[in-house]
Design an enzyme around this catalytic site. Structure first.
Site, PDB file in Angstrom:
ATOM      1  CD  GLU A  99      -8.394   4.330  -2.755  1.00  0.00           C
ATOM      2  OE1 GLU A  99      -7.387   4.966  -2.381  1.00  0.00           O
ATOM      3  OE2 GLU A  99      -9.348   4.065  -1.999  1.00  0.00           O
ATOM      4  CG  ASP A 100      -6.248   7.215  -5.346  1.00  0.00           C
ATOM      5  OD1 ASP A 100      -6.602   7.886  -4.366  1.00  0.00           O
ATOM      6  OD2 ASP A 100      -5.185   6.570  -5.354  1.00  0.00           O
ATOM      7  CG  ASN A 131      -0.470   9.110   1.722  1.00  0.00           C
ATOM      8  OD1 ASN A 131       0.454   9.051   2.495  1.00  0.00           O
ATOM      9  ND2 ASN A 131      -1.705   8.780   2.045  1.00  0.00           N
ATOM     10  CE1 TYR A 153      -3.708   2.350   0.394  1.00  0.00           C
ATOM     11  CE2 TYR A 153      -3.214   2.541   2.726  1.00  0.00           C
ATOM     12  CZ  TYR A 153      -3.935   2.930   1.630  1.00  0.00           C
ATOM     13  OH  TYR A 153      -4.898   3.904   1.761  1.00  0.00           O
ATOM     14  NE  ARG A 211      -7.389  12.325  -5.632  1.00  0.00           N
ATOM     15  CZ  ARG A 211      -6.729  11.917  -4.548  1.00  0.00           C
ATOM     16  NH1 ARG A 211      -5.559  12.439  -4.238  1.00  0.00           N
ATOM     17  NH2 ARG A 211      -7.230  10.977  -3.768  1.00  0.00           N
ATOM     18  CE  LYS A 248      -6.921   2.642  -0.253  1.00  0.00           C
ATOM     19  NZ  LYS A 248      -7.552   3.495   0.716  1.00  0.00           N
ATOM     20  CG  ASP A 258     -10.396   4.948   1.746  1.00  0.00           C
ATOM     21  OD1 ASP A 258     -10.911   4.938   2.882  1.00  0.00           O
ATOM     22  OD2 ASP A 258      -9.177   4.871   1.558  1.00  0.00           O
ATOM     23  CG  ASP A 259      -9.505   8.888  -2.439  1.00  0.00           C
ATOM     24  OD1 ASP A 259      -8.429   8.488  -1.993  1.00  0.00           O
ATOM     25  OD2 ASP A 259     -10.039   8.417  -3.467  1.00  0.00           O
TER      26      ASP A 259
END
Length: 626
Positions: free
Chosen positions: A288-289, A467, A146, A199, A217, A311-312
């Site tokens: 995600e992203d 991150n 991760y 992203r 993930k 999640d973001d």
């Protein structure tokens, strides 16, 4: 003799047909049995011999017992010594240490990427052992599978790609997704992580290479939450890329066209969601992203219809809330004092706005959960983006950021104005918390940190949450050396604790989303909740905040050790289940219906969660002809 020769020929022909049947890739999918291991019940498989050794889901390598070797036609295909899983892991770890340096692809290839390669090879050949190694060494290997290493993996995915893992839905598949979804051989899928690669972490548009984040993930869903690995599915939705380097790379694996936008883009995501929920009505989809402009729109579009979360936006927010509540406790105050905290937020993307919304709701709830409380809570935040402090004077402010725009008269009284820079804002506001979600490495410069020394808090908190590591707003060394030893420090990526001398340690708390998203997913699954509500997310964050002891918090430790991740996830999942029951959203799971679920005590809910967490143990395999 001729009759005997004929029998031999017939037998050879039969064996050839069998070999052809089992060696054809499409046939392999048809005969692949994805029976779930439940307790000690034997698992029925429809393959044997080399086919079973080449199947990572069922391969045990040298751990196959002699009985199984006979039953599955493996005798002679493996070295004669039967090894225990402990011996296998020991051999692997010795190899890992030895190969770590050799596996580097030239001097520019960091050790972390070399470790990822070796672990990935194990994943390709023996899933059970892979997860056994990952769980036993989660603190060391979570940063490999991760963040931060997964960022490197995504950037280099074209060169690292060896075998497909997961599914790819592209703009070229429009109209075909409903049938495509049946190409995945698992009859049951509990968890999907999906990305469009727009992203990835703080690295920008990586196109189809972003599937690495979905794979990473789901590894954590298996390791931390005990989701069965045969029931997870990483997904890439390839709608093109705006990364010119990838568009001009002849070896790029994705669609070489600019990203779809507007209604065309939404139509692709709509079709994907309809397809997966049509085949697996109880699946949970984690987004995600996705770039900020779509993250909020898609969340609002689907969250009241499907079991999904982002999640973001929501996971990052929950972890940040848990840290912020921990920082209040570290000041020797009760969590109920959170609404008094002055918070400067650097970054107004999907993560920043997600945290702001969650923090505002938390404050409002603590102030009585009224409309007045919700309105007054917003005055505790100062939001600074690339253009400076956001005020109501700003033109074309993003819709999501508008509620946090400061009133002009208010900021003028503080000696600030529209577009004031971060140093000015910190110097005038004297915040309790400086929260970075900007994806701009080094944003908390010496001047910003010097200004933070004037904080009115006895223990100011600095959260450098972006991150991967290179995007962190500052390092723990900078925070402790400039602001002082009493700082509460948290980051998104892992850093080592800082030796402050005289036996004092400056604790670096990693505010990792992995503290929450596995528990949110597992709790939703086991409650059978129709949706993932704000209350369930809030329950998860508060559970994490309360996990630390008073003694730990007083030392500046506001997040637990990653090595306890399975226990943390169990508690978080239990909190999510309890909240789903209280909100009357729970519909039950398997043999546990909603009524029975509602009768469980707190301890019984925790026990129920633990019993439903998968552990990597080799099942007894029994061959059955198809």
């Amino acid at each position: 003799m001729s009759n005997f020769s004929g029998q031999i020929r017939a037998f050879s022909t039969l064996m050839r047909h069998l070999r052809q049947r089992f060696s054809h890739p499409a046939r392999l999918l048809q005969v692949h049995c994805y029976t779930t291991t439940e307790g000690n019940r034997p698992t029925i498989v429809h393959k044997r011999s080399l086919d079973i050794l080449h199947d990572p889901w069922f391969n045990k390598g040298t751990a196959f017992s002699m009985t199984e070797r006979d039953r599955l036609d493996l005798r002679g295909l493996l070295p004669p010594n039967v090894m225990s899983t402990e011996q296998q892991i020991e051999r692997f770890m010795v190899d890992l240490k030895r190969l770590q340096q050799q596996a580097r692809d030239g001097p520019s290839d960091p050790y972390a990427l070399a470790k990822w390669r070796i672990l990935n090879r194990l994943h390709d050949r023996n899933e059970t052992m892979y997860y056994k190694v990952l769980i036993a060494n989660i603190k060391e290997y979570a940063p490999i599978v991760y963040t931060p290493t997964v960022g490197l993996v995504c950037q280099n995915y074209g060169g690292l790609f060896r075998r497909p893992r997961g599914m790819y839905f592209s703009a070229a598949d429009r109209g075909e997704m409903m049938s495509m979804v049946y190409n995945w051989p698992a009859e049951q899928v509990d968890m999907i992580v999906v990305t469009d690669g727009s992203r990835i972490l703080g690295l920008g548009d990586l196109g189809v290479q972003g599937i690495g984040i979905a794979i990473g993930k789901l590894d954590l869903y298996v390791a931390a939450a005990g989701i069965n690995p045969q029931r997870v599915l990483p997904v890439m939705i390839d709608v093109g890329t705006n990364n010119e380097k990838l568009l001009n790379d002849p070896l790029y694996l994705g669609l070489q066209q600019h990203r779809l936008d507007g209604d065309e883009y939404i139509a692709v995501i709509d079709e994907f969601m309809e397809a997966v929920f049509s085949r697996w009505p109880h699946v949970i989809v984690q987004f995600e992203d996705f770039q900020s402009k779509w993250a909020f729109k898609l969340l609002q579009r689907y969250r009241n219809t499907y079991r999904m979360f982002n999640d973001d936006v929501q996971g990052t927010a929950g972890v940040a809330i848990a840290g912020l509540l921990g920082a209040v406790r570290a000041q020797g105050r009760s969590m109920i004092d959170f609404p008094k905290q002055k918070i400067v937020v650097a970054g107004a993307g999907s993560a920043g706005i997600g945290v702001l919304n969650a923090a505002r709701k938390t404050m409002a709830r603590m102030l009585g959960d009224t409309e007045t409380a919700f309105d007054s809570a917003r005055s505790q935040f100062w939001v600074v983006d690339a253009k400076g402090l956001i005020t109501e004077e700003r033109q074309n402010t993003d819709l999501e950021a508008q509620p946090f725009a400061r009133k002009v008269k208010e900021v003028n009284r503080q000696g600030l104005g529209e577009g004031a820079n971060l140093v000015e804002v910190v110097r005038e506001v004297k915040p309790d918390v400086l929260l970075g979600l900007s994806a701009v490495g080094g944003l908390f410069s010496k001047e910003v940190l010097e200004a933070m020394k004037s904080s009115t808090s006895t223990r100011p908190a600095i959260f450098a949450m972006s991150n991967p590591t290179k995007n962190a707003e500052c390092t723990p060394e900078e925070a402790f050396s400039i602001v002082g030893e009493n700082v509460i420090f948290a980051s998104g990526s892992p850093f080592k604790d800082v030796d402050l001398g005289n036996g004092h340690i400056g604790h670096c708390n990693q505010g990792n989303n992995m503290y929450l998203f596995p528990g949110i997913g597992l709790g939703t699954l086991l409650s059978g909740s129709r949706i993932i509500s704000d209350g369930m997310l809030q329950a998860a964050a508060e559970c994490l905040a309360a996990y630390m002891t008073e003694e730990e918090v007083f030392k500046g430790v506001i997040y637990p050790s990653i090595s306890s991740i399975r226990d943390i996830t169990k508690e978080v999942a239990a909190a999510v289940v309890k909240e789903a029951i209280e909100e009357d959203l729970a519909e039950g799971y398997r043999d546990m219906d909603a009524r029975e679920l509602g009768r469980l005590s707190q301890d019984e809910i925790v026990e129920y969660v633990e019993k439903n967490m998968w552990t990597p143990e080799y099942p007894t395999l029994v061959y059955k002809d198809h």
